[in-house]
Design a protein around this motif. Sequence first.
Motif, short mmCIF file in Angstrom:
data_model
loop_
_atom_site.label_atom_id
_atom_site.label_comp_id
_atom_site.label_asym_id
_atom_site.label_seq_id
_atom_site.Cartn_x
_atom_site.Cartn_y
_atom_site.Cartn_z
N ALA A 284 0.83 -1.21 0.00
CA ALA A 284 0.00 0.00 0.00
C ALA A 284 0.86 1.25 0.00
CB ALA A 284 -0.91 -0.01 1.23
N SER A 285 1.98 1.20 0.72
CA SER A 285 2.86 2.36 0.77
C SER A 285 3.43 2.67 -0.61
CB SER A 285 4.00 2.11 1.76
OG SER A 285 3.48 1.90 3.05
N ILE A 286 3.85 1.62 -1.31
CA ILE A 286 4.38 1.83 -2.66
C ILE A 286 3.31 2.40 -3.58
CG2 ILE A 286 5.29 0.66 -4.70
CD1 ILE A 286 6.75 -1.23 -2.84
N GLY A 287 2.09 1.87 -3.45
CA GLY A 287 1.00 2.37 -4.29
C GLY A 287 0.70 3.83 -4.02
N LEU A 288 0.81 4.24 -2.76
CA LEU A 288 0.52 5.63 -2.42
C LEU A 288 1.63 6.57 -2.87
CD1 LEU A 288 -0.97 5.17 1.17
CD2 LEU A 288 -2.21 5.77 -0.93
N THR A 289 2.89 6.08 -2.79
CA THR A 289 4.01 6.96 -3.11
C THR A 289 4.43 6.86 -4.56
OG1 THR A 289 5.59 5.25 -2.45
CG2 THR A 289 4.87 6.81 -0.75
N ALA A 290 3.84 5.92 -5.31
CA ALA A 290 4.28 5.70 -6.69
C ALA A 290 4.01 6.93 -7.54
CB ALA A 290 3.55 4.49 -7.29
N CYS A 291 5.03 7.28 -8.28
CA CYS A 291 4.87 8.35 -9.26
C CYS A 291 5.83 8.09 -10.40
CB CYS A 291 5.13 9.72 -8.64
SG CYS A 291 6.79 9.90 -7.96
N SER A 292 5.46 8.49 -11.61
CA SER A 292 6.29 8.22 -12.77
C SER A 292 7.56 9.05 -12.73
CB SER A 292 5.51 8.53 -14.05
OG SER A 292 6.34 8.39 -15.18
N ALA B 65 20.59 -3.76 -33.10
CA ALA B 65 19.93 -2.78 -32.24
C ALA B 65 18.45 -3.11 -32.06
CB ALA B 65 20.09 -1.38 -32.82
N GLN B 66 17.78 -3.55 -33.13
CA GLN B 66 16.37 -3.92 -33.02
C GLN B 66 16.19 -5.16 -32.15
OE1 GLN B 66 15.36 -4.26 -37.18
NE2 GLN B 66 14.77 -2.10 -37.34
N ALA B 67 17.15 -6.09 -32.23
CA ALA B 67 17.09 -7.27 -31.38
C ALA B 67 17.28 -6.90 -29.92
CB ALA B 67 18.16 -8.28 -31.81
N THR B 68 18.07 -5.87 -29.65
CA THR B 68 18.29 -5.42 -28.28
C THR B 68 16.98 -4.95 -27.65
OG1 THR B 68 20.55 -4.75 -28.82
CG2 THR B 68 19.59 -3.81 -26.83
N VAL B 69 16.13 -4.33 -28.44
CA VAL B 69 14.82 -3.91 -27.94
C VAL B 69 14.02 -5.13 -27.49
CG1 VAL B 69 12.67 -2.72 -28.49
CG2 VAL B 69 14.84 -1.88 -29.43
N GLN B 70 14.10 -6.20 -28.28
CA GLN B 70 13.35 -7.41 -27.96
C GLN B 70 13.96 -8.17 -26.79
OE1 GLN B 70 10.48 -7.86 -29.50
NE2 GLN B 70 10.91 -6.02 -30.71
N ILE B 71 15.25 -7.95 -26.54
CA ILE B 71 15.93 -8.67 -25.45
C ILE B 71 15.38 -8.24 -24.09
CG2 ILE B 71 18.15 -8.88 -24.23
CD1 ILE B 71 19.50 -8.90 -26.95
N LEU B 72 14.93 -7.00 -23.98
CA LEU B 72 14.39 -6.52 -22.70
C LEU B 72 13.29 -7.47 -22.23
CD1 LEU B 72 14.15 -2.71 -23.46
CD2 LEU B 72 15.81 -3.85 -21.98
N SER B 73 13.46 -8.00 -21.02
CA SER B 73 12.51 -8.99 -20.51
C SER B 73 11.13 -8.37 -20.33
CB SER B 73 13.00 -9.57 -19.18
OG SER B 73 13.18 -8.53 -18.23
N PRO B 74 10.07 -9.14 -20.57
CA PRO B 74 8.72 -8.60 -20.44
C PRO B 74 8.37 -8.35 -18.98
CG PRO B 74 8.64 -10.95 -20.87
CD PRO B 74 10.07 -10.54 -21.02
N GLN B 75 7.33 -7.56 -18.76
CA GLN B 75 6.91 -7.23 -17.40
C GLN B 75 6.40 -8.47 -16.68
OE1 GLN B 75 4.34 -3.86 -17.24
NE2 GLN B 75 3.96 -4.00 -15.04
N ALA B 76 5.71 -9.34 -17.40
CA ALA B 76 5.23 -10.60 -16.84
C ALA B 76 5.84 -11.75 -17.62
CB ALA B 76 3.71 -10.67 -16.89
N SER B 77 6.24 -12.80 -16.92
CA SER B 77 6.86 -13.94 -17.59
C SER B 77 6.48 -15.22 -16.89
CB SER B 77 8.39 -13.79 -17.61
OG SER B 77 8.91 -13.78 -16.29
N ALA B 78 6.50 -16.31 -17.64
CA ALA B 78 6.23 -17.64 -17.09
C ALA B 78 7.31 -18.58 -17.58
CB ALA B 78 4.85 -18.13 -17.52
N ARG C 165 10.72 0.47 -16.98
CA ARG C 165 10.83 -0.49 -18.09
C ARG C 165 10.41 0.14 -19.41
NH1 ARG C 165 11.66 -5.50 -16.62
NH2 ARG C 165 10.69 -6.38 -18.46
N GLN C 166 9.37 0.96 -19.37
CA GLN C 166 8.95 1.64 -20.59
C GLN C 166 10.04 2.56 -21.10
OE1 GLN C 166 6.44 1.19 -22.55
NE2 GLN C 166 6.96 2.90 -23.91
N VAL D 141 17.59 11.33 -22.68
CA VAL D 141 16.49 11.78 -21.83
C VAL D 141 15.82 10.58 -21.15
CG1 VAL D 141 14.21 12.88 -21.83
CG2 VAL D 141 16.08 13.90 -23.13
N SER D 142 15.62 9.50 -21.88
CA SER D 142 15.02 8.30 -21.30
C SER D 142 15.91 7.72 -20.20
CB SER D 142 14.77 7.25 -22.38
OG SER D 142 13.83 7.70 -23.33
#
Length: 475
Positions: A18-26, A91-104, A140-141, A296-297
């Motif tokens: 809950a604390s993380i949810g309350l303090t979360a900001c981009s 370079a395009q493959a590097t974009v795909q290398i980034l692990s997804p937010q959810a994984s199984a 991650r974005q 900037v990112s």
Amino acid sequence: MLKKPSRKAPVIGYVLVASIGLTACSTKVPYERPTFGFADSYTSTMANPPAQLHDDAWWTAFGDQTLDALVTLALADNIDLAIARERVIEAQATVQILSPQASATPSGALTHEREPDGSTQTRTELQLGFSWLFDPYGARQQQREAAQAHAEAADAEVDAARLLLILNITNAYIDLRYNQHLLQLRRQQLRSRQQTAALTKRLFDRNAAIRIDVVRTDALVAETQALIPELTTAVASRKHAIATLTGRTPNQLEISLDKSAHQPRLGKPVNTGIPSDLVRNRPDIRIAERQYSAAVSEIGIAKADLYPRLALQGTISLANTNTADGIQSVFGPSITFPSLPSSSTRAVVAARHSQARQAHSEWKSTVLIALEEVETALAEYRNRASSVQAAQRSARLYREVFDLTRDLVERDGATIRELIATEEDISNADIVLAQNLRWLARSFITLNISLGTGSTAVPNRTTDEITPGSEHKNE
């Protein structure tokens, strides 16, 4: 039957979540494309409308089919350009290398055991592990956006490599034709001096010339003969360079470089567009802008490290043995707090801000250099065009003087020395004209490259149309 364990999340876990949810900001830093205060037109030209120049095959303005074919071959088979294309794929493959937010992650195992008493046991186990990383700060974005910006910069680097290749092969071709034409002039000069030497000897036999005139004309013949081997080497060197740029060895080049060995001349004016066109036409400016975007990112990515990270992780296992089977599950949150003290992490954020400011300044510097290059190239192109006109008139007049002087020598109205002098004048005038034609062509090339013209151009003809059997095939 195996017992299915039951786990209850501690109250403190809910409190932390809950604390993380309350303090979360981009932590994302808004990105705005950089702008520059461009003028409406270049100072050395009249106002022009905006123009898409990056796909213009400007080299066709020379009207030289051999040059067009060489550019086609080079764009298809040049090794450096192929390497640049591979870097885009990387370079395009590097974009795909980034692990997804959810994984199984599924897994399985089958074991067979034999006990000392001779009994056996077979165990089958299937397991599914899963994780879900919360990203309330957009880290991650932003990682993906930075990687995508680098991939787009790599794509622009392909355009830059293509532009450099076109620059190199067109300049090499212009130099080849210049040296071939200079070789023709020297051979013509040699024949002319041999004729003058023969005429001098006839006049000497008639006591109409002195010995020094004979020696001088023979010396000029020898001088011209000494200049020819160097030009022959220069011609061979340019041929070898052209073959290398097309990804071939000199003996594999399908296009003859000896036919129609004349200096290319322009057939249409230059389309310069307006200065602001440089942003989309010049690949180096696009590279600098994409690198600024990535920088900037990177700020947001570094800022996210100042906050805790929350992930949900778990496993579901299905086990089967000779005696029992059942399902086991484990599920719960995990929290990773930033290191303490946070001064080093904050220093990283400050460094990323500095890198972004540097990237922005580099973009501005790239734009300024581009404007400087265009203005200089425009001035040189216009001056070279004026020089060519003057050189053409000079060569024509000196040739007329030479013809008149030769007639006078035959009628004893002029001396051999005067004939030699006019012969030198016409030779020098022809060479000056050849040099000016060469520099006019090269300044035209430089201007188009500085404008970013042709960085994405694809020639109309394919390599199949210029392979052996075409009009350019070596005989």
